[in-house]
Scaffold this motif. Structure first.
Motif, short mmCIF file in Angstrom:
data_model
loop_
_atom_site.label_atom_id
_atom_site.label_comp_id
_atom_site.label_asym_id
_atom_site.label_seq_id
_atom_site.Cartn_x
_atom_site.Cartn_y
_atom_site.Cartn_z
N UNK A 21 0.86 -1.19 0.03
CA UNK A 21 0.01 -0.10 0.03
C UNK A 21 0.96 1.17 -0.02
N UNK A 22 1.85 1.41 0.97
CA UNK A 22 2.93 2.34 0.87
C UNK A 22 3.25 2.76 -0.41
N UNK A 23 3.78 1.80 -1.28
CA UNK A 23 4.32 1.83 -2.58
C UNK A 23 3.27 2.25 -3.56
N UNK A 24 2.01 1.98 -3.33
CA UNK A 24 1.02 2.38 -4.22
C UNK A 24 0.50 3.69 -3.95
N UNK A 25 0.84 4.25 -2.85
CA UNK A 25 0.31 5.67 -2.26
C UNK A 25 0.34 6.70 -3.55
N UNK A 26 1.61 6.84 -4.31
CA UNK A 26 1.74 7.57 -5.32
C UNK A 26 0.44 7.65 -6.41
N UNK A 27 0.19 6.40 -6.76
CA UNK A 27 -0.82 6.15 -7.71
C UNK A 27 -2.22 6.50 -7.16
N UNK A 28 -2.59 6.34 -5.93
CA UNK A 28 -3.89 6.73 -5.33
C UNK A 28 -4.06 8.13 -5.52
N UNK A 29 -2.91 9.04 -5.17
CA UNK A 29 -2.63 10.21 -5.14
C UNK A 29 -2.90 10.74 -6.63
N UNK A 30 -2.41 10.22 -7.55
CA UNK A 30 -2.68 10.42 -9.11
C UNK A 30 -4.05 10.29 -9.37
N UNK A 31 -4.67 9.29 -9.11
CA UNK A 31 -6.24 8.84 -9.36
C UNK A 31 -6.88 10.04 -8.62
N UNK A 32 -6.58 10.54 -7.46
CA UNK A 32 -7.37 11.53 -6.85
C UNK A 32 -7.33 12.93 -7.57
N UNK A 33 -5.95 13.15 -7.88
CA UNK A 33 -5.72 14.27 -8.90
C UNK A 33 -6.47 14.29 -10.21
N UNK A 34 -6.47 13.27 -10.83
CA UNK A 34 -7.31 13.02 -12.17
C UNK A 34 -8.65 13.43 -11.87
N UNK A 38 -11.00 16.17 -13.76
CA UNK A 38 -11.98 15.99 -14.42
C UNK A 38 -13.10 16.77 -14.02
N UNK A 39 -13.21 16.70 -12.63
CA UNK A 39 -14.44 17.59 -12.19
C UNK A 39 -14.48 19.09 -12.32
N UNK A 40 -13.25 19.46 -12.24
CA UNK A 40 -12.99 20.99 -12.28
C UNK A 40 -13.15 21.24 -14.05
N UNK A 41 -13.08 20.24 -14.78
CA UNK A 41 -13.38 20.65 -16.51
C UNK A 41 -14.79 20.46 -16.60
N UNK A 42 -15.38 20.18 -15.46
CA UNK A 42 -17.03 20.22 -15.91
C UNK A 42 -17.67 18.55 -15.84
N UNK A 43 -16.73 17.77 -15.55
CA UNK A 43 -17.20 16.28 -15.61
C UNK A 43 -18.19 16.10 -14.34
N UNK A 44 -19.03 15.19 -14.32
CA UNK A 44 -19.87 15.10 -13.04
C UNK A 44 -19.12 14.27 -12.11
#
Length: 68
Positions: A21-34, A38-44
């Protein structure tokens, strides 16, 4: 860590999962950022969450398969 003289326990599994999980933390952060982008661009929010989740599943699946 597994060897012939040691039978893995649930505590061993938990330690290994926490290390992964600690190794995957940056991936979770990237998914949250994505999702947020997307929401900021108007996606639901529902669609943005789904897209980010699909991306995350793809990345995790490929990492488990060794990139295959």
């Amino acid at each position: 860590m597994h060897d012939e003289t040691h039978t893995p326990t649930s505590a061993d599994l938990i330690r290994e999962l926490m290390a992964a999980r600690a190794g995957w933390e940056p991936l979770f952060d990237a998914a949250d950022g994505m999702r947020l982008d997307l929401e900021a661009r108007g996606w639901s929010p529902v669609t943005a969450r789904w897209v980010a989740g699909q991306w995350m599943c793809h990345i995790v699946r490929n990492s488990v398969r060794g990139g295959r």
